[in-house]
Design an enzyme around this catalytic site. Structure first.
Site, short mmCIF file in Angstrom:
data_model
loop_
_atom_site.label_atom_id
_atom_site.label_comp_id
_atom_site.label_asym_id
_atom_site.label_seq_id
_atom_site.Cartn_x
_atom_site.Cartn_y
_atom_site.Cartn_z
N HIS A 325 0.85 -1.19 0.00
CA HIS A 325 0.00 0.00 0.00
C HIS A 325 0.88 1.24 0.00
O HIS A 325 1.96 1.24 0.60
CB HIS A 325 -0.91 0.02 1.23
CG HIS A 325 -2.04 0.99 1.15
ND1 HIS A 325 -1.89 2.32 1.48
CD2 HIS A 325 -3.34 0.83 0.77
CE1 HIS A 325 -3.05 2.93 1.31
NE2 HIS A 325 -3.94 2.07 0.88
N ASP A 383 -7.84 -4.29 -0.58
CA ASP A 383 -8.37 -4.50 -1.93
C ASP A 383 -8.32 -5.97 -2.33
O ASP A 383 -9.19 -6.46 -3.05
CB ASP A 383 -7.56 -3.67 -2.94
CG ASP A 383 -7.71 -2.18 -2.71
OD1 ASP A 383 -8.85 -1.72 -2.53
OD2 ASP A 383 -6.68 -1.47 -2.68
#
Length: 448
Positions: A325, A383
């Site tokens: 991330h 995600d």
């Protein structure tokens, strides 16, 4: 500029107190010494105030992507990427996802504190009774092509709400701001569900006041007039967690877009539509869709080693989507909760033979056990797991980002409301590092 009514005097006094902080940074510029104030937040690194850098020194700062620039003062969400922390008004996201539910988190983001039982009941009732859309808006949906992406439909419909709800577009009226906030939170599931129904050629399903927020959304997406649809509580809980885990994420690209649009005095529906358009980008809200498309590209478990090798090859453009991330340099705190939901949903649905889900399980295990990914702290993020859950529930990948937009609406609205109440708010006007031609004279076309 528009009148700055509705500002909060307390925030002004607090800011003035911060401005008198004794810490300063000294910048030497062509022999001239500039003293720049340093402000200390309640959490996170100190901030050097460069507001008067141009007026005093005649220079700007250059910060592509604004990754080292604070553009606003906010008390809504805090992220510590090194520690893997995400706090909403001080509450850790894992506690909120486990113990709370989406509408309670909405109240927290909007008003700053967890509600009492009475406050929560009133808020939930208000949201529930605003879920229906103006009936004329059904015709607006039908103006799109059937193969339109649901995000394209959402951008258009949300922007058009300002043409249907004139009584909540005056940003200088606190009551109208409140009504617009409630309407957007309440109607976004209906808009997203209808966008989905329209693209698959099924009739619109109207919301019901006897269902909770997540159950209502699932029913509007999957029910048909021919038979009754009963929402499984485990699926509803998983959907509610997805909403909660995506509710706000500090000053990301779409939130910054909403704030920038808001700084001009734009109406709330236009601002949120701008945020949806920004979220549509594959590098932002489309990450979970990109993750599922990657799993589809890998195709089968036996091909995983080759793709892991490609991910390690710096010369190969392939990257493992759903791992790592930009902000979190450790683990994504939302991913732990999302993984639990993924396990519950897959167990409930008895999904064992779906190739993409098989690939996802093995890929997760292989990546977590590979020193290369561990050293680089490339852990599965929110995600990766949210895409698996939505796929298992039956949502097509084109609906992943609309669901993200639905979830993030409350965060955008909270940031929008906070900005309008900020006495230091100015219209956004980033500067540039100009590298084009200097002044030159126009040449007539026959002499070129």
């Amino acid at each position: 500029m528009y009148p700055r009514s509705g500002r909060t005097p307390g925030r002004a006094k607090e800011r003035k107190k911060n401005m008198t902080d004794s810490k300063t940074a000294t910048l030497s510029l062509d022999g001239k010494m500039l003293e720049l104030p340093i402000h200390s937040p309640t959490a996170g690194p100190d901030v050097v105030d460069i507001t008067k850098l141009y007026s005093q020194g005649g220079v700007f700062t250059h910060d592509p992507g604004f990754t080292s620039t604070s553009a606003c003062e906010s008390s809504i969400t805090f992220i510590d990427g090194d520690k893997g922390e995400l706090l909403h008004r001080g509450y850790p996201i894992d506690q909120l996802a486990e113990k709370s539910h989406y509408l309670e988190v909405c109240y927290l983001l909007l008003y700053g504190n967890l509600p009492s039982a009475t406050e929560l009941e009133t808020f939930e009732t208000t949201i529930t009774r605003h879920t229906m859309l103006h009936e004329q808006m059904a015709n607006f949906f039908r103006g799109f092509r059937r193969d339109a992406h649901p995000m394209a439909v959402m951008v258009g419909v949300v922007g058009a709400m300002s043409a249907f709800y004139h009584d909540s577009t005056d940003i200088n009226d606190p009551r109208q701001r409140e009504i617009a906030s409630h309407r957007l939170i309440a109607k976004m599931p209906t808009i997203a569900a209808w966008a989905y129904k329209y693209t698959i050629g099924q009739p619109f399903v109207y919301p019901r006041n006897d269902l909770d927020y997540a159950s209502n959304f699932l029913r509007m997406c999957f029910a048909v007039p021919a038979e009754e649809y009963v929402v499984d509580p485990i699926l509803a809980r998983a959907m509610d967690r997805i909403f909660t885990l995506h509710a706000d994420h500090e000053q990301n690209a779409s939130t910054s877009t909403v704030r920038l649009a808001s700084s001009s005095g734009a109406n709330p529906f236009g601002c949120i539509a701008a945020g949806i358009a920004c979220l549509w980008g594959p590098a932002h809200g489309g990450a979970n869709q990109a993750c599922l498309e990657m799993l589809e590209e890998i195709g089968s478990v036996d091909r995983i080693p080759a793709y892991i090798a490609r991910a390690k090859d710096r010369e190969d453009p392939f990257r493992l989507m759903g791992f790592g991330h930009r902000v979190y340099k450790n683990f994504d705190p939302r991913a732990t909760v999302m993984k639990k939901s993924a396990d519950e949903v897959l167990d409930l649905l008895g999904i064992e033979n779906n190739p993409k889900l098989q690939v996802a399980k093995v890929l997760e295990k292989e990546a977590l056990n590979d020193p290369y990914f561990a050293d680089k702290k490339l852990f599965p993020n929110v995600d990766f797991y949210s895409g698996i859950i939505l796929e298992a529930m039956g949502f097509p990948t084109a609906m992943f980002t609309p669901i993200f937009a639905l979830s993030r609406t409350v965060g955008w609205i909270s940031q929008w409301k906070e900005q309008l109440a900020d006495p230091a708010m100015k219209i956004g006007r980033p500067r540039q590092l100009y590298t084009g031609p200097t002044m030159r004279d126009y040449v007539d076309i026959e002499n070129r």
